[in-house]
Design a protein around this motif. Structure first.
Motif, PDB file in Angstrom:
ATOM      1  N   LYS A 189       2.380   8.340  -6.097  1.00  0.00           N
ATOM      2  CA  LYS A 189       1.449   9.198  -6.298  1.00  0.00           C
ATOM      3  C   LYS A 189       2.098  10.759  -5.647  1.00  0.00           C
ATOM      4  CE  LYS A 189      -3.003   6.486  -6.030  1.00  0.00           C
ATOM      5  NZ  LYS A 189      -4.423   6.503  -5.470  1.00  0.00           N
ATOM      6  N   ALA A 203       2.570   2.130  -3.498  1.00  0.00           N
ATOM      7  CA  ALA A 203       1.534   2.586  -4.407  1.00  0.00           C
ATOM      8  C   ALA A 203       1.401   3.956  -4.234  1.00  0.00           C
ATOM      9  CB  ALA A 203       0.339   1.855  -4.171  1.00  0.00           C
ATOM     10  N   ALA A 204       1.176   4.429  -2.981  1.00  0.00           N
ATOM     11  CA  ALA A 204       1.072   5.656  -2.308  1.00  0.00           C
ATOM     12  C   ALA A 204       2.337   6.668  -2.746  1.00  0.00           C
ATOM     13  CB  ALA A 204       0.784   5.877  -1.133  1.00  0.00           C
ATOM     14  N   VAL A 256       0.963  -1.220  -0.044  1.00  0.00           N
ATOM     15  CA  VAL A 256       0.008  -0.108  -0.108  1.00  0.00           C
ATOM     16  C   VAL A 256       0.819   1.200   0.081  1.00  0.00           C
ATOM     17  CG1 VAL A 256      -1.764   1.269   1.444  1.00  0.00           C
ATOM     18  CG2 VAL A 256      -2.076  -1.331   1.042  1.00  0.00           C
ATOM     19  N   GLU A 262      -7.349   9.008   0.841  1.00  0.00           N
ATOM     20  CA  GLU A 262      -7.815   7.888  -0.056  1.00  0.00           C
ATOM     21  C   GLU A 262      -7.060   6.543   0.148  1.00  0.00           C
ATOM     22  OE1 GLU A 262      -7.463   9.390  -3.953  1.00  0.00           O
ATOM     23  OE2 GLU A 262      -9.010  11.145  -3.715  1.00  0.00           O
ATOM     24  N   ASP A 263      -5.771   6.599   0.452  1.00  0.00           N
ATOM     25  CA  ASP A 263      -5.188   5.538   0.374  1.00  0.00           C
ATOM     26  C   ASP A 263      -4.475   4.813   1.777  1.00  0.00           C
ATOM     27  OD1 ASP A 263      -5.412   5.646  -2.334  1.00  0.00           O
ATOM     28  OD2 ASP A 263      -3.259   6.220  -2.741  1.00  0.00           O
ATOM     29  N   ILE A 264      -4.298   5.807   2.701  1.00  0.00           N
ATOM     30  CA  ILE A 264      -3.365   5.377   3.870  1.00  0.00           C
ATOM     31  C   ILE A 264      -4.403   5.361   5.236  1.00  0.00           C
ATOM     32  CG2 ILE A 264      -1.520   6.080   5.349  1.00  0.00           C
ATOM     33  CD1 ILE A 264      -0.708   5.005   2.498  1.00  0.00           C
ATOM     34  N   ILE A 276      -4.038  11.965  -0.966  1.00  0.00           N
ATOM     35  CA  ILE A 276      -3.376  10.614  -0.720  1.00  0.00           C
ATOM     36  C   ILE A 276      -3.574   9.963   0.309  1.00  0.00           C
ATOM     37  CG2 ILE A 276      -1.218   9.385  -1.258  1.00  0.00           C
ATOM     38  CD1 ILE A 276      -0.616  11.758  -3.447  1.00  0.00           C
ATOM     39  N   TYR A 277      -3.422  10.749   1.373  1.00  0.00           N
ATOM     40  CA  TYR A 277      -3.312  10.127   2.667  1.00  0.00           C
ATOM     41  C   TYR A 277      -4.977   9.639   2.972  1.00  0.00           C
ATOM     42  CZ  TYR A 277      -3.669   9.416   7.927  1.00  0.00           C
ATOM     43  OH  TYR A 277      -3.847   9.170   9.148  1.00  0.00           O
TER      44      TYR A 277
END
Length: 328
Positions: free
Chosen positions: A254, A250-251, A247, A318-320, A315-316
């Motif tokens: 971005k 991938a971040a 994960v 949505e992804d983290i 980004i945080y």
């Protein structure tokens, strides 16, 4: 490099310090000659804050720092160390006066000094923060001249908020980075209001935010990024900030387009942390002179534009966030 007040202690420190875990142990092979050169390079460049612990290489990190400071002479930087993780099991009962004094005396010897600048309780169990007598013990040690100030290193935001209710807790060390943002929600504001210094550790998410890793990167057997990937040895939040490795990779992709011209992802990550005025000092690790100097160069970047800050937040979110936000 700009300096910032270190809470209400009366000290000011450069906003980027030197995290000395990696030169002690648990990050793969350690080359002392290179580690010493990294410390010298950072100090030559004006660094004045070093963070270590008595368990980093069973005191090896502390002894390397003492060696460098003895070689240099002159004014010493502010050196913070930690105690408590030498206990075979983390229980409040282990934080006795005798144990605390024994750990402190060992660090005094390792660091070749007669008084510690800052002693931090090293991620004690959550229950410890509800035992006022433990903090009374620390007050007595200050009165006896064993240490000038004391603070805590925490795993959870809730622990940090409880710790700063004690009036003589001078600092809190906490994980904060682009992949671990919860500390800024409430704790940073409370720390600033109370005049408590904030030391930010794991600023690069154990190297994820260097952008150098791939799915097939292999870590050495004695590197916590291999042996603690799932929290086998200590809190998993200390390794990759608790973010699942794939994960995080991938971040990172971005984040790459956000890096300012002539800068690096490392420098973006450090400058992002310094955008919050509640932060007193951030302590990235370095095992080579080049790494140490590259870390310090982050302080020279101009403030990040609002568009960059918003992109990192997105980004945080949505992804983290789902993986880490409420855990720590």
């Amino acid at each position: 490099m700009q300096s910032r007040p270190f809470g209400r202690t009366g000290h000011t420190v450069g906003e980027i310090g030197f995290g000395a875990w990696a030169i002690g142990a648990a990050w793969g092979k350690v080359d002392d000659v290179t580690s010493l050169a990294a410390l010298h390079a950072a100090l030559d460049a004006g660094l004045d804050f070093i963070d270590t612990a008595d368990v980093y290489g069973d005191g090896h990190s502390e002894r390397l720092i003492a060696r460098v400071l003895k070689e240099r002479g002159g004014e010493r930087p502010f050196v913070a160390t930690k105690a408590g993780r030498r206990l075979p099991a983390q229980t409040v009962d282990g934080y006795t006066v005798a144990n605390l004094e024994g750990w402190i005396d060992r660090s005094l010897q390792n660091l070749q000094t007669d008084c510690l600048d800052l002693l931090q309780l090293h991620c004690p169990p959550t229950d410890a923060y509800y035992h006022p007598e433990l903090f009374d013990h620390m007050d007595r040690l200050v009165e006896r001249g064993k240490l000038r100030h004391y603070g805590v290193s925490v795993e959870r935001v809730e622990e940090a908020l409880k710790a700063i209710e004690y009036p003589n807790v001078a600092s809190v060390q906490i994980i904060y980075n682009m992949f671990r943002q919860r500390a800024a929600d409430l704790f940073f504001r409370e720390a600033k209001r109370r005049g408590v210094a904030v030391i930010v550790r794991v600023p690069l998410a154990s190297g994820l935010l260097t952008g150098k890793f791939r799915a097939d990167t292999r870590f050495e057997e004695d590197d916590h990024r291999r042996f603690n990937r799932h929290g086998e040895a200590f809190d998993v939040g200390e390794t990759f900030a608790g973010v699942p490795y794939e994960v995080g990779l991938a971040a990172v992709e971005k984040l790459r387009p956000l890096v300012p011209e002539a800068a690096t992802l490392v420098q973006l990550a450090l400058r992002w942390i310094l955008m919050d005025e509640a932060v007193s000092v951030v302590i990235p690790g370095a095992r080579t002179p080049a790494q140490a100097l590259a870390n310090l160069a982050a302080a020279e970047l101009p403030p990040l534009p609002e568009a960059t800050m918003s992109a990192v937040a997105r980004i945080y979110d949505e992804d983290i966030r789902p993986h880490v936000h409420q855990r720590w």
